[in-house]
Design a protein around this motif. Structure first.
Motif, short mmCIF file in Angstrom:
data_model
loop_
_atom_site.label_atom_id
_atom_site.label_comp_id
_atom_site.label_asym_id
_atom_site.label_seq_id
_atom_site.Cartn_x
_atom_site.Cartn_y
_atom_site.Cartn_z
N UNK A 1 -13.89 10.38 -2.69
CA UNK A 1 -14.49 11.08 -1.55
C UNK A 1 -15.74 10.39 -1.06
N UNK A 2 -16.04 9.23 -1.59
CA UNK A 2 -17.25 8.48 -1.22
C UNK A 2 -17.26 8.16 0.28
N UNK A 3 -18.48 8.02 0.85
CA UNK A 3 -18.65 7.73 2.27
C UNK A 3 -17.99 6.42 2.68
N UNK A 4 -17.90 5.48 1.74
CA UNK A 4 -17.32 4.18 2.09
C UNK A 4 -15.83 4.27 2.40
N UNK A 5 -15.21 5.43 2.11
CA UNK A 5 -13.79 5.61 2.39
C UNK A 5 -13.56 6.55 3.58
N UNK A 6 -14.58 6.74 4.41
CA UNK A 6 -14.46 7.58 5.59
C UNK A 6 -14.38 6.70 6.85
N UNK A 7 -13.51 7.08 7.77
CA UNK A 7 -13.39 6.32 9.01
C UNK A 7 -14.71 6.26 9.76
N UNK B 1 -9.84 7.77 4.76
CA UNK B 1 -8.77 6.79 4.94
C UNK B 1 -7.99 6.55 3.64
N UNK B 2 -8.29 7.34 2.60
CA UNK B 2 -7.61 7.18 1.30
C UNK B 2 -6.23 7.82 1.37
#
Length: 378
Positions: free
Chosen positions: A108-114, A129-130
């Motif tokens: 759920x980390x920010x680095x995996x958000x569009x 985007x996971x």
């Protein structure tokens, strides 16, 4: 010899198989012209996964990475998902774990958000985007490496994530198709959790989970699973009531053209009750009706063969399984079915080793990469 196959919610006997074709659902939520517009050569990966060509998937992922064909963050995640899926299917669990070590353990980390990459995704709705399959593999993998508790913990976290997502999509008036997809994922994860508890005969936990779910939704597959657990727990009358409820659900839906899966679900449930009561003749009759409706129903095929064996008709029992392998090899090539066929060969023939070698040679030609050839016990 393996026991008769049981019923479960609408997922593959191996959960990994059922997620392979939908491994990239989340990143593909926006309308684009084609699958490949989302990620380099994605449709080819989808096709290979459906065919069980896991080694080819590993080669394609390695080539794409080496040639730097993946340019955006979600593409790396999609290819990583297919790579981990292939490694798990091939039972290379330590290698799959190494792939996960390249990620943040918090998916759920920010680095995996569009929205963390506005330049690369200017028109994309905010969100993760996971791929869902990657989340499930993240929960499942510790179990394969011997850490059952971590796997269960992650599955429960995933279940909460799904329920939170369903609530938010309901609030946002997202399409019925999207909400239905998340409902199916919820059922899938609950079934995974129940399977974990069943392996240790934790029946009370399974009953609690299933009863709480069947109280919220009329899902005949979930109610069938409840009946099967009740049967294992020794509550035959409770199982009968659950199976009767399933039959009523299916009868109610027949006006809407109840599909073959639902009709066969009812038939297999009836057969299980007969089987427990050692009325093998009636059980065979129910399984035959299922096979007439769907020649690829491997649960009915396998269980009919076992019932015939219990009736001391070993010759016909073998014919049922051999005929299934000949008619629908890709569907009937189920490891449980092959184990039982090989056990019957051992009981029926003096030269069973030669017969099993012939079967093994045939399997090597038609089986997917992940088929466990040791099930022939040569």
């Amino acid at each position: 010899m393996d026991a008769p196959e049981s019923e479960s919610p609408p997922v593959s006997s191996s959960p990994i198989t059922s997620i392979s074709a939908s491994a990239v659902d989340d990143p593909l939520s926006s309308p684009y012209a084609s699958l490949n517009s989302h990620c380099h050569d994605l449709s080819a990966l989808q096709d290979l996964a459906c065919r069980g060509a896991w080694r080819t998937i590993l080669d394609k992922v390695a080539r794409s990475r080496s040639l730097s064909l993946l340019s955006r963050p979600h593409e790396h995640l999609i290819y990583l998902t297919f790579n981990v899926l292939a490694l798990v299917k091939l039972r290379r669990f330590a290698d799959a774990q190494q792939e996960f070590e390249t990620l943040d353990d918090d998916l759920g980390s920010k680095q995996y958000l569009f929205e963390s990459f506005p330049d690369q995704y200017p028109n994309q709705k905010p969100g993760s985007m996971v791929p869902f399959a990657l989340r499930w593999l993240h929960a499942h993998l510790p179990f394969t490496l011997g850490d059952r508790q971590l796997s269960l913990d992650r599955l429960y976290v995933l279940l909460h994530f799904i329920r939170d997502t369903k609530l938010s999509r309901n609030r946002d008036s997202v399409t019925e198709i999207s909400i239905d997809l998340w409902k199916k994922r919820e059922t899938f994860v609950i079934n995974s959790i129940v399977s974990h508890h069943l392996t240790l005969k934790e029946f009370k936990v399974c009953l609690y989970l299933l009863k709480s779910e069947t109280g919220k939704t009329e899902d005949p597959f979930m109610v069938s699973k409840l009946g099967y657990v009740q049967m294992q727990y020794g509550d035959l009358e409770g199982a009968k009531r659950s199976f009767e409820l399933v039959e009523k659900m299916v009868e109610k839906s027949e006006g809407e053209d109840a599909n073959l899966n639902l009709k066969n679900l009812v038939g297999r449930n009836k057969a299980l009750i007969y089987l427990v009561g050692k009325d093998y003749v009636s059980a065979v009759r129910e399984y035959e009706e299922c096979m007439e409706r769907d020649a690829s129903d491997f649960v009915a095929i396998n269980n009919k063969a076992l019932c015939l064996m219990y009736l001391r008709d070993l010759s016909d029992s073998i014919k049922v399984l051999e005929s299934a392998l000949e008619r629908v090899p890709t569907v009937a090539l189920n490891e449980t079915l092959v184990v039982n066929l090989c056990s019957m060969y051992e009981l029926a023939y003096v030269n069973h080793a030669d017969i099993k070698k012939t079967l093994s040679t045939w399997i090597a030609r038609v089986a997917p990469d992940d088929f466990d050839t040791s099930c022939t016990r040569i």
